[in-house]
Design an enzyme around this catalytic site. Sequence first.
Site, PDB file in Angstrom:
ATOM      1  N   ARG A  62       0.861  -1.181   0.000  1.00 53.82           N
ATOM      2  CA  ARG A  62       0.000   0.000   0.000  1.00 53.82           C
ATOM      3  C   ARG A  62       0.895   1.228   0.000  1.00 53.82           C
ATOM      4  O   ARG A  62       2.108   1.138   0.049  1.00 53.82           O
ATOM      5  CB  ARG A  62      -1.035  -0.012   1.142  1.00 53.82           C
ATOM      6  CG  ARG A  62      -0.698  -0.732   2.397  1.00 53.82           C
ATOM      7  CD  ARG A  62       0.366  -0.089   3.241  1.00 53.82           C
ATOM      8  NE  ARG A  62       0.121   1.324   3.399  1.00 53.82           N
ATOM      9  CZ  ARG A  62       1.034   2.238   3.581  1.00 53.82           C
ATOM     10  NH1 ARG A  62       2.324   1.911   3.659  1.00 53.82           N
ATOM     11  NH2 ARG A  62       0.732   3.508   3.696  1.00 53.82           N
ATOM     12  N   GLY A  63       0.214   2.391  -0.082  1.00 46.27           N
ATOM     13  CA  GLY A  63       0.980   3.618  -0.282  1.00 46.27           C
ATOM     14  C   GLY A  63       1.054   3.878  -1.777  1.00 46.27           C
ATOM     15  O   GLY A  63       1.376   2.966  -2.550  1.00 46.27           O
ATOM     16  N   ALA A  64       0.744   5.115  -2.162  1.00 45.51           N
ATOM     17  CA  ALA A  64       0.569   5.396  -3.594  1.00 45.51           C
ATOM     18  C   ALA A  64       1.753   4.968  -4.473  1.00 45.51           C
ATOM     19  O   ALA A  64       1.561   4.233  -5.449  1.00 45.51           O
ATOM     20  CB  ALA A  64       0.254   6.882  -3.778  1.00 45.51           C
ATOM     21  N   ARG A  81      -7.429  -0.187  -7.068  1.00 47.32           N
ATOM     22  CA  ARG A  81      -7.733   0.875  -6.091  1.00 47.32           C
ATOM     23  C   ARG A  81      -7.861   2.178  -6.892  1.00 47.32           C
ATOM     24  O   ARG A  81      -6.993   2.478  -7.712  1.00 47.32           O
ATOM     25  CB  ARG A  81      -6.635   1.007  -5.020  1.00 47.32           C
ATOM     26  CG  ARG A  81      -6.562  -0.216  -4.099  1.00 47.32           C
ATOM     27  CD  ARG A  81      -5.637   0.051  -2.900  1.00 47.32           C
ATOM     28  NE  ARG A  81      -6.277   0.889  -1.906  1.00 47.32           N
ATOM     29  CZ  ARG A  81      -5.620   1.406  -0.845  1.00 47.32           C
ATOM     30  NH1 ARG A  81      -4.323   1.186  -0.688  1.00 47.32           N
ATOM     31  NH2 ARG A  81      -6.266   2.138   0.046  1.00 47.32           N
ATOM     32  N   GLN A  98      -2.275   2.296   9.858  1.00 50.76           N
ATOM     33  CA  GLN A  98      -0.980   2.399   9.144  1.00 50.76           C
ATOM     34  C   GLN A  98       0.031   3.224   9.942  1.00 50.76           C
ATOM     35  O   GLN A  98       1.236   3.021   9.825  1.00 50.76           O
ATOM     36  CB  GLN A  98      -1.177   3.039   7.753  1.00 50.76           C
ATOM     37  CG  GLN A  98      -1.878   2.166   6.744  1.00 50.76           C
ATOM     38  CD  GLN A  98      -3.376   2.402   6.729  1.00 50.76           C
ATOM     39  OE1 GLN A  98      -3.986   2.746   7.731  1.00 50.76           O
ATOM     40  NE2 GLN A  98      -4.003   2.198   5.573  1.00 50.76           N
ATOM     41  N   ASP A 144      -2.107  10.711  -2.174  1.00 54.25           N
ATOM     42  CA  ASP A 144      -2.500   9.675  -3.136  1.00 54.25           C
ATOM     43  C   ASP A 144      -2.810  10.260  -4.509  1.00 54.25           C
ATOM     44  O   ASP A 144      -2.658   9.598  -5.527  1.00 54.25           O
ATOM     45  CB  ASP A 144      -3.697   8.894  -2.612  1.00 54.25           C
ATOM     46  CG  ASP A 144      -3.235   7.917  -1.555  1.00 54.25           C
ATOM     47  OD1 ASP A 144      -3.051   8.355  -0.407  1.00 54.25           O
ATOM     48  OD2 ASP A 144      -2.989   6.752  -1.895  1.00 54.25           O
ATOM     49  N   ASN A 181      -5.498  12.354   0.493  1.00 51.81           N
ATOM     50  CA  ASN A 181      -4.599  11.497   1.275  1.00 51.81           C
ATOM     51  C   ASN A 181      -5.449  10.750   2.297  1.00 51.81           C
ATOM     52  O   ASN A 181      -6.671  10.962   2.398  1.00 51.81           O
ATOM     53  CB  ASN A 181      -3.506  12.334   1.952  1.00 51.81           C
ATOM     54  CG  ASN A 181      -2.415  11.463   2.556  1.00 51.81           C
ATOM     55  OD1 ASN A 181      -1.875  10.580   1.888  1.00 51.81           O
ATOM     56  ND2 ASN A 181      -2.094  11.658   3.819  1.00 51.81           N
TER      57      ASN A 181
HETATM   58  O1  MRU Z   1      -4.632   3.058   2.157  1.00 55.12           O
HETATM   59  P1  MRU Z   1      -3.151   3.280   2.071  1.00 55.12           P
HETATM   60  O2  MRU Z   1      -2.393   2.716   3.220  1.00 55.12           O
HETATM   61  O3  MRU Z   1      -2.598   2.862   0.739  1.00 55.12           O
HETATM   62  O4  MRU Z   1      -3.004   4.869   2.153  1.00 55.12           O
HETATM   63  C1  MRU Z   1      -1.718   5.423   2.045  1.00 55.12           C
HETATM   64  C2  MRU Z   1      -1.704   6.893   2.202  1.00 55.12           C
HETATM   65  O5  MRU Z   1      -2.709   7.540   2.355  1.00 55.12           O
HETATM   66  C3  MRU Z   1      -0.364   7.558   2.065  1.00 55.12           C
HETATM   67  O6  MRU Z   1      -0.299   8.707   2.855  1.00 55.12           O
HETATM   68  C4  MRU Z   1      -0.126   7.957   0.593  1.00 55.12           C
HETATM   69  O7  MRU Z   1      -0.396   6.886  -0.262  1.00 55.12           O
HETATM   70  C5  MRU Z   1       1.252   8.422   0.372  1.00 55.12           C
HETATM   71  S1  MRU Z   1       2.449   7.135   0.525  1.00 55.12           S
HETATM   72  C6  MRU Z   1       3.967   7.788   0.156  1.00 55.12           C
END
Ligand code: MRU
Length: 370
Positions: free
Chosen positions: A54-56, A99, A211, A252, A262
């Site tokens: 996860r994470g963009a 996603r 997270q 994101d 985000n």
């Molecule tokens: O649902 P997630 O854990 O994928 O959400 C992640 C976030 O919101 C992060 O802040 C974002 O993707 C930036 S990661 C460098």
Amino acid sequence: MTIQRPAHPATIRFTDGADGVVILDQTLLPERVEERTLSTVEQVEEAIRSLRVRGAPLIGITAAMGVAAIATQEAALGTPADALAAVVRAACDRLARARPTAVNLTWALDRMRAALDGAPAAAPPAISLATALVTEATAILTEDREMCRRMGEHALGLLAGDGEALTLLTHCNAGSLATGGIGTALAPIYLAHEAGRAIRVFADETRPLLQGSRLTAWELQRAGIDVTVISDGMPGALMARERVDAVLVGADRIAANGDVANKIGTYGLAVLARHHGVPFYVLAPTSTVDLATPTGSDIEIEHRDPDEIRRGFGRLTAPDSAAVWSPAFDVTPADLIAAIVTERGVHLAPFARSLGEAVAAAERDGKRLS
Ligand code: MRU
């Protein structure tokens, strides 16, 4: 300054032979540090949907490497080039839907489609297609690593001060676990720590999937950085009682006008930061900027399974039949953001022109970062 390596196994890597992708399964952290191999498009899709990765930035990298691994398998089976290309296109279409909010996913898959179209037609064609895709996915990963470091260096300038101890607040996980490198929002923290600066980080727990407490606290602690977990209701009390020098978050998707999607809770944090006079900084690579999305209200927000709230981590945490509203992200309006930091530099309001120029420069330079 050297690029710091995360103090944990790689978030993602190819198997030997690049016919699979090995990920660090983030759903198990911090209890267990376990890798998992993804070999099929179904497995890659499931890993993205369930937040094993996860994470963009990491979502995009995983999709790209997954597609390359599938192409490598097809080439090894002797699949003709046309059929291999059809399999790859279908995989790209499928993964793009995994996603909806993080634009890095479609950005990376678009690069994979372009690599397929631009691959040399030398013999044997299927193998050269697979090789081109592995090369492109590897480039996406290594460029991300470099972008993280550059974002960190640019943001350090914002936090420079007089070398005094820094107290920072972050939300969700925008660290090494969310990228191929040292993270986005956490990158300046790693670099400052490496340079010997005293830093204290408050990590929002980040309901409902935690997270912040499960991942951010884990990776910062492993790196020897002073981190304190707070629950999502506490940042206001913290800002009222303690000096917080800055809030640092990832993104994101960043709309053309600088509105930022985000993790849910980010918007509330930005409002609190404004109230308390704390600068609110967003760090994200240009691959997170979506010029085709004019404002934050045009960003599609993912809604998650209500049971992630009703039955958090296997326990009934709300009445079984309670109605639940569960957006995974919110939108912070640009006017609450003190600066957006990309690998191209620090962008100040009004953001539209500066972000547009950064994206244009990134597209013009291709793989070259300047
Ligand atoms: O649902 P997630 O854990 O994928 O959400 C992640 C976030 O919101 C992060 O802040 C974002 O993707 C930036 S990661 C460098």
